[in-house]
Design a protein around this motif. Sequence first.
Motif, PDB file in Angstrom:
ATOM      1  N   UNK A   1       0.766  -1.233   0.000  1.00 22.11           N
ATOM      2  CA  UNK A   1       0.000   0.000   0.000  1.00 22.11           C
ATOM      3  C   UNK A   1       0.798   1.284   0.000  1.00 22.11           C
ATOM      4  N   UNK A   2       2.123   1.208   0.138  1.00 22.26           N
ATOM      5  CA  UNK A   2       2.891   2.444   0.298  1.00 22.26           C
ATOM      6  C   UNK A   2       2.993   3.238  -1.000  1.00 22.26           C
ATOM      7  N   UNK A   3       2.974   2.578  -2.122  1.00 20.55           N
ATOM      8  CA  UNK A   3       3.053   3.311  -3.396  1.00 20.55           C
ATOM      9  C   UNK A   3       1.833   4.228  -3.553  1.00 20.55           C
ATOM     10  N   UNK A   4       0.649   3.678  -3.286  1.00 18.16           N
ATOM     11  CA  UNK A   4      -0.570   4.483  -3.390  1.00 18.16           C
ATOM     12  C   UNK A   4      -0.570   5.598  -2.353  1.00 18.16           C
ATOM     13  N   UNK A   5      -0.135   5.291  -1.147  1.00 23.81           N
ATOM     14  CA  UNK A   5      -0.126   6.287  -0.062  1.00 23.81           C
ATOM     15  C   UNK A   5       0.802   7.449  -0.403  1.00 23.81           C
ATOM     16  N   UNK A   6       2.005   7.159  -0.866  1.00 20.15           N
ATOM     17  CA  UNK A   6       2.949   8.231  -1.192  1.00 20.15           C
ATOM     18  C   UNK A   6       2.429   9.088  -2.336  1.00 20.15           C
ATOM     19  N   UNK A   7       1.746   8.467  -3.302  1.00 16.46           N
ATOM     20  CA  UNK A   7       1.175   9.236  -4.406  1.00 16.46           C
ATOM     21  C   UNK A   7       0.057  10.153  -3.906  1.00 16.46           C
ATOM     22  N   UNK A   8      -0.785   9.647  -3.006  1.00 12.03           N
ATOM     23  CA  UNK A   8      -1.867  10.461  -2.450  1.00 12.03           C
ATOM     24  C   UNK A   8      -1.325  11.650  -1.667  1.00 12.03           C
TER      25      UNK A   8
END
Length: 250
Positions: free
Chosen positions: A108-115
């Motif tokens: 989930x960190x890729x989506x979180x960093x993008x958000x």
Amino acid sequence: MSNAAIALYEPINTLKPVDEDIWIVDGPIVSMAMYGTEIPFPTRMTIVRLSSGELWCHSPTELTPELKAQINSLGPLRYLISPNKIHYAHIGTWARAYPEAMAWASPGVRDRSAQQKIAVSFDADLEDNPPSQWAADLDQLIFRGSRFMDEVVFFHRKSATLILADLIENFEPDKVSRWFRWLLKLAGSADPDGKAPLDLRMTFWGQKRRSQSCLKQMLQWNPEKVILAHGRWYENNGTAELRRAFRWLE
């Protein structure tokens, strides 16, 4: 809320030995928006020197020139670890300082960093089993069951040290202000011996069976020490502390 609400683990931004080939670095305070206010958290990262001589860095904190010089004296830094989707913010800075290092993503960190619009890229994904790069030194598993986030936990065999991020928080009463102690109590995180905060525990409801199998594996590792990202870590009696801290899973 002022950072004065909680004391730092001085000295910060400096290597502190835990055991042979493993160090912690206590970092500065970071704030997260929770319960309608900004909550301050002390930070901590872990450095392991692998049997290859390469360095493995868990949850990097702020990088300073002095800390970089200390780390360079230990060996070549090759692996930057995001243990969960809210522990990643400094990986981009470290990756630029160490271009030969691989950045490893938690679920989930890729989506979180993008958000969050934080510039960070990852080279590989963490899984339930350790990759060949550190399988000789570290065990790992993805602690599952939360509807909010999974956390990748690690066990350094040589020092019998379990390395966690947010699954246990251990705020010491004498290191926080009276106001912050009240807020921690409201949030269900005022246990002086440490546990997961209430908001995180609630995300496991109805799925505890998955988490219990993960806890069973961590207990089988029989850790002597347990390193946490926030608050006092456990320098001894690690397995007993782990069992106590996760009694909410029973």
